[in-house]
Write an enzyme that holds these catalytic residues in place. Sequence first.
Site, mmCIF file in Angstrom:
data_model
loop_
_atom_site.group_PDB
_atom_site.id
_atom_site.type_symbol
_atom_site.label_atom_id
_atom_site.label_comp_id
_atom_site.label_asym_id
_atom_site.label_seq_id
_atom_site.Cartn_x
_atom_site.Cartn_y
_atom_site.Cartn_z
ATOM 1 N N CYS A 240 55.228 111.627 71.417
ATOM 2 C CA CYS A 240 55.562 110.272 71.450
ATOM 3 C C CYS A 240 56.705 110.450 72.521
ATOM 4 O O CYS A 240 56.796 109.280 73.330
ATOM 5 C CB CYS A 240 56.328 109.614 70.188
ATOM 6 S SG CYS A 240 57.522 110.456 69.426
ATOM 7 N N HIS A 284 60.087 108.603 65.878
ATOM 8 C CA HIS A 284 58.934 108.106 66.963
ATOM 9 C C HIS A 284 59.917 107.362 67.836
ATOM 10 O O HIS A 284 61.125 107.424 67.659
ATOM 11 C CB HIS A 284 58.309 106.970 66.207
ATOM 12 C CG HIS A 284 57.243 106.480 67.054
ATOM 13 N ND1 HIS A 284 56.273 107.443 67.699
ATOM 14 C CD2 HIS A 284 56.675 105.464 67.708
ATOM 15 C CE1 HIS A 284 55.396 106.874 68.327
ATOM 16 N NE2 HIS A 284 55.511 105.511 68.539
ATOM 17 N N ASP A 298 54.647 100.338 72.760
ATOM 18 C CA ASP A 298 54.397 101.556 72.284
ATOM 19 C C ASP A 298 53.363 102.363 73.059
ATOM 20 O O ASP A 298 52.027 101.997 72.771
ATOM 21 C CB ASP A 298 54.039 101.640 70.593
ATOM 22 C CG ASP A 298 54.073 103.086 70.224
ATOM 23 O OD1 ASP A 298 54.271 103.963 71.031
ATOM 24 O OD2 ASP A 298 54.329 103.154 68.976
#
Length: 300
Positions: A240, A284, A298
């Site tokens: 991530c 995250h 995202d």
Amino acid sequence: LVQALPLMLVLFLLFPRIQGPLWGLPQDSHAGLSGLSDKMSPGSLNSLILSDAVAFRAEFRGRIPEASALYWRGPVLWDYDGKTWTAPRFVFNASELPSGEPLVEYTVTVEPHNKRWLFALEMPMQRPPRAVATRDMQLLSTTPVRSRMRYKMTSQLQATYGSDDSENVINRALQLPEGLNPRTLKHAQELRQKFTDNRQLIDAVLDNFRNENFVYTLSPPLLGEHTEDEFLFDTRRGFCEHYASAFTVLMRAAGIPARVVTGYQGGQINPVSDYILIRQADAHAWTEVCIGDWYALDAT
């Protein structure tokens, strides 16, 4: 022994419980606690993702939101030196929080992590007791969280904010280090020439992540001096923080204010109760872009 019993009883009932040795400083006795930092660089979240330690619990009043909406906001990172994203040293309190009908009501129980971060679903609509909300919607305890902390929260999912941010704030979200990632900068300029509309440019970049041969892995190859160039055009393998960092740099290079948000995503739902267990493994990172208001995206 008999004479000592009354004194022992008084001390047991009235003397405060102190975690760690009496001769240690408060931060020393919590040095081993894991949790998010105010910095993010390749590998910084990987150690958390491999941990099963509990970060916090959330008990909902009513139905639990869909997993795709469970973004638990933590530190917001603005400054980038080519390797590491960092949070500002000084933060400003929010004049007001997002308003409207509360869509989600819940109670959060945070485990001690020796930092000031508190967590809430985006976007928080209230401040916990003994806490402040910053202009970039972080919730910060007035003191480091060194014992378990419980607070009630309401959030308005998918709310936006920030249309009144000053020119200085916007300019800070456009800064990039000089002399690094020339291929990324060139690619962003090509996108800017092709797409005059910011939303179209953003969609094009996200489509590229979806359709090209990018791979999510917890064991990515090491990157050199031009981190974003090597990730976007050579290795295309990362987790991530690689995706959030590369996407944020691309946005800034294309003239779209952007910053990195760290926190947690998802959680383990208890099948017999309305609460979620969020572990360090759920750590995250994602991106916020400013196109009028701030919007969460995202790339991972």
